[in-house]
Design a protein around this motif. Structure first.
Motif, PDB file in Angstrom:
ATOM      1  N   GLN A 128      42.264  42.379  50.219  1.00  0.00           N
ATOM      2  CA  GLN A 128      41.911  41.062  49.689  1.00  0.00           C
ATOM      3  C   GLN A 128      41.641  41.121  48.200  1.00  0.00           C
ATOM      4  O   GLN A 128      41.358  42.175  47.653  1.00  0.00           O
ATOM      5  CB  GLN A 128      40.687  40.523  50.423  1.00  0.00           C
ATOM      6  CG  GLN A 128      39.394  41.252  50.071  1.00  0.00           C
ATOM      7  CD  GLN A 128      38.228  40.761  50.893  1.00  0.00           C
ATOM      8  OE1 GLN A 128      38.283  40.823  52.108  1.00  0.00           O
ATOM      9  NE2 GLN A 128      37.187  40.294  50.231  1.00  0.00           N
ATOM     10  N   CYS A 129      41.763  39.988  47.556  1.00  0.00           N
ATOM     11  CA  CYS A 129      41.404  39.861  46.151  1.00  0.00           C
ATOM     12  C   CYS A 129      39.934  39.456  46.098  1.00  0.00           C
ATOM     13  O   CYS A 129      39.408  38.900  47.055  1.00  0.00           O
ATOM     14  CB  CYS A 129      42.292  38.822  45.472  1.00  0.00           C
ATOM     15  SG  CYS A 129      44.043  39.268  45.546  1.00  0.00           S
ATOM     16  N   HIS A 130      39.279  39.739  44.978  1.00  0.00           N
ATOM     17  CA  HIS A 130      37.841  39.517  44.875  1.00  0.00           C
ATOM     18  C   HIS A 130      37.470  38.760  43.618  1.00  0.00           C
ATOM     19  O   HIS A 130      38.156  38.852  42.605  1.00  0.00           O
ATOM     20  CB  HIS A 130      37.099  40.864  44.816  1.00  0.00           C
ATOM     21  CG  HIS A 130      37.177  41.659  46.064  1.00  0.00           C
ATOM     22  ND1 HIS A 130      36.296  41.513  47.096  1.00  0.00           N
ATOM     23  CD2 HIS A 130      38.045  42.616  46.443  1.00  0.00           C
ATOM     24  CE1 HIS A 130      36.610  42.356  48.063  1.00  0.00           C
ATOM     25  NE2 HIS A 130      37.676  43.035  47.686  1.00  0.00           N
ATOM     26  N   PHE A 131      36.335  38.077  43.683  1.00  0.00           N
ATOM     27  CA  PHE A 131      35.666  37.612  42.482  1.00  0.00           C
ATOM     28  C   PHE A 131      34.834  38.769  41.977  1.00  0.00           C
ATOM     29  O   PHE A 131      34.352  39.591  42.760  1.00  0.00           O
ATOM     30  CB  PHE A 131      34.732  36.435  42.782  1.00  0.00           C
ATOM     31  CG  PHE A 131      35.439  35.144  43.063  1.00  0.00           C
ATOM     32  CD1 PHE A 131      36.133  34.485  42.060  1.00  0.00           C
ATOM     33  CD2 PHE A 131      35.404  34.572  44.324  1.00  0.00           C
ATOM     34  CE1 PHE A 131      36.776  33.283  42.309  1.00  0.00           C
ATOM     35  CE2 PHE A 131      36.038  33.374  44.586  1.00  0.00           C
ATOM     36  CZ  PHE A 131      36.731  32.724  43.577  1.00  0.00           C
ATOM     37  N   GLY A 132      34.631  38.846  40.676  1.00  0.00           N
ATOM     38  CA  GLY A 132      33.788  39.876  40.090  1.00  0.00           C
ATOM     39  C   GLY A 132      32.998  39.300  38.932  1.00  0.00           C
ATOM     40  O   GLY A 132      33.307  38.229  38.416  1.00  0.00           O
ATOM     41  N   GLY A 133      31.969  40.008  38.537  1.00  0.00           N
ATOM     42  CA  GLY A 133      31.125  39.572  37.436  1.00  0.00           C
ATOM     43  C   GLY A 133      29.895  38.837  37.931  1.00  0.00           C
ATOM     44  O   GLY A 133      29.823  38.395  39.079  1.00  0.00           O
ATOM     45  N   LYS A 134      28.944  38.699  37.048  1.00  0.00           N
ATOM     46  CA  LYS A 134      27.662  38.078  37.390  1.00  0.00           C
ATOM     47  C   LYS A 134      27.844  36.668  37.945  1.00  0.00           C
ATOM     48  O   LYS A 134      27.182  36.274  38.892  1.00  0.00           O
ATOM     49  CB  LYS A 134      26.782  38.039  36.140  1.00  0.00           C
ATOM     50  CG  LYS A 134      25.438  37.425  36.346  1.00  0.00           C
ATOM     51  CD  LYS A 134      24.638  37.442  35.065  1.00  0.00           C
ATOM     52  CE  LYS A 134      23.292  36.764  35.258  1.00  0.00           C
ATOM     53  NZ  LYS A 134      22.549  36.717  34.008  1.00  0.00           N
ATOM     54  N   ASP A 135      28.732  35.906  37.355  1.00  0.00           N
ATOM     55  CA  ASP A 135      28.971  34.535  37.784  1.00  0.00           C
ATOM     56  C   ASP A 135      30.363  34.354  38.375  1.00  0.00           C
ATOM     57  O   ASP A 135      30.961  33.285  38.254  1.00  0.00           O
ATOM     58  CB  ASP A 135      28.767  33.579  36.598  1.00  0.00           C
ATOM     59  CG  ASP A 135      27.325  33.583  36.103  1.00  0.00           C
ATOM     60  OD1 ASP A 135      26.412  33.558  36.949  1.00  0.00           O
ATOM     61  OD2 ASP A 135      27.129  33.633  34.881  1.00  0.00           O
ATOM     62  N   ASP A 136      30.881  35.404  38.987  1.00  0.00           N
ATOM     63  CA  ASP A 136      32.222  35.380  39.583  1.00  0.00           C
ATOM     64  C   ASP A 136      33.271  34.943  38.571  1.00  0.00           C
ATOM     65  O   ASP A 136      34.226  34.240  38.903  1.00  0.00           O
ATOM     66  CB  ASP A 136      32.252  34.451  40.802  1.00  0.00           C
ATOM     67  CG  ASP A 136      31.391  34.941  41.944  1.00  0.00           C
ATOM     68  OD1 ASP A 136      31.213  36.163  42.070  1.00  0.00           O
ATOM     69  OD2 ASP A 136      30.899  34.100  42.713  1.00  0.00           O
ATOM     70  N   GLN A 137      33.119  35.381  37.312  1.00  0.00           N
ATOM     71  CA  GLN A 137      34.016  34.938  36.249  1.00  0.00           C
ATOM     72  C   GLN A 137      35.323  35.729  36.198  1.00  0.00           C
ATOM     73  O   GLN A 137      36.207  35.387  35.426  1.00  0.00           O
ATOM     74  CB  GLN A 137      33.316  34.958  34.884  1.00  0.00           C
ATOM     75  CG  GLN A 137      33.020  36.336  34.335  1.00  0.00           C
ATOM     76  CD  GLN A 137      31.629  36.856  34.684  1.00  0.00           C
ATOM     77  OE1 GLN A 137      31.095  36.572  35.748  1.00  0.00           O
ATOM     78  NE2 GLN A 137      31.058  37.629  33.791  1.00  0.00           N
ATOM     79  N   PHE A 138      35.449  36.763  37.000  1.00  0.00           N
ATOM     80  CA  PHE A 138      36.675  37.560  37.040  1.00  0.00           C
ATOM     81  C   PHE A 138      37.322  37.444  38.413  1.00  0.00           C
ATOM     82  O   PHE A 138      36.663  37.170  39.408  1.00  0.00           O
ATOM     83  CB  PHE A 138      36.386  39.045  36.785  1.00  0.00           C
ATOM     84  CG  PHE A 138      35.638  39.310  35.515  1.00  0.00           C
ATOM     85  CD1 PHE A 138      36.158  38.949  34.292  1.00  0.00           C
ATOM     86  CD2 PHE A 138      34.399  39.931  35.545  1.00  0.00           C
ATOM     87  CE1 PHE A 138      35.467  39.194  33.118  1.00  0.00           C
ATOM     88  CE2 PHE A 138      33.701  40.187  34.382  1.00  0.00           C
ATOM     89  CZ  PHE A 138      34.235  39.809  33.165  1.00  0.00           C
TER      90      PHE A 138
END
Length: 180
Positions: free
Chosen positions: A76-86
């Motif tokens: 799966q692909c993911h959100f990343g970063g403190k605010d899901d900015q990636f």
């Protein structure tokens, strides 16, 4: 759910591997089986089909994340970063792609560290427990787990972009072998 009535249905051109919802926004990341990830926006709207005032939800495509050349995405692909900015995903050949969620600009592409076919990736994960340093991990068929992280920022400005502090990127390899 109690009424068992379908609120909304959005057609999708590919088989869906995974759906991930952002923690703090209305962003929805869809990981297709054989295509680039897509970012959708979940909107809450008034339901015109019901007499009483009711709300329903619908998905609207925001953008598809472009891949340079053919990439066989794994897991799966993911959100990343403190605010899901990636948004991040891994290619079977060992490449890791990281985009800006809002603009779909490719921020970073980590190239494979192995010869083709050796240690093909099977999965990727983002460490959402901390953002300093930013950290992700990949796993492969040969039992290797790679940890990628940025160096701790040590008082750097929060206004700096992700790319301004990737010069300190480091990779740690861990081999996990199952007993037999």
């Amino acid at each position: 759910m109690q009424s068992r009535i379908k609120e909304s249905q959005t057609p999708f051109a590919n088989d869906v591997r995974d759906i991930t919802m952002a923690r703090k926004t209305t962003s929805v990341l869809i990981s297709p089986e054989k295509a680039a990830p897509q970012l959708w926006k979940l909107e809450i709207v008034r339901d015109r089909d019901r007499v009483e005032y009711a709300q329903t939800s619908r998905l609207n495509l925001k953008h598809t994340f472009a891949l340079k050349g053919p990439v066989d995405i794994v897991g799966q692909c993911h959100f990343g970063g403190k605010d899901d900015q990636f948004v991040l995903c891994a290619g079977k050949a060992g490449d890791v792609h990281i985009w800006d969620r809002e603009t779909a600009a490719l921020l970073h592409c980590i190239r494979p560290q192995n010869a083709p076919g050796v240690g093909d990736l099977t999965c990727i994960g983002w460490n959402c427990a901390t953002d300093d340093p930013m950290m992700l991990a990949t796993g492969s068929h040969d039992g290797t787990i790679r940890i990628y992280s940025t160096a701790p920022r040590d008082g750097q400005s929060d206004d700096e972009s992700y790319l301004e502090h990737t010069e300190g990127d480091r990779t740690t390899n861990y081999s996990v072998h199952s007993g037999g």
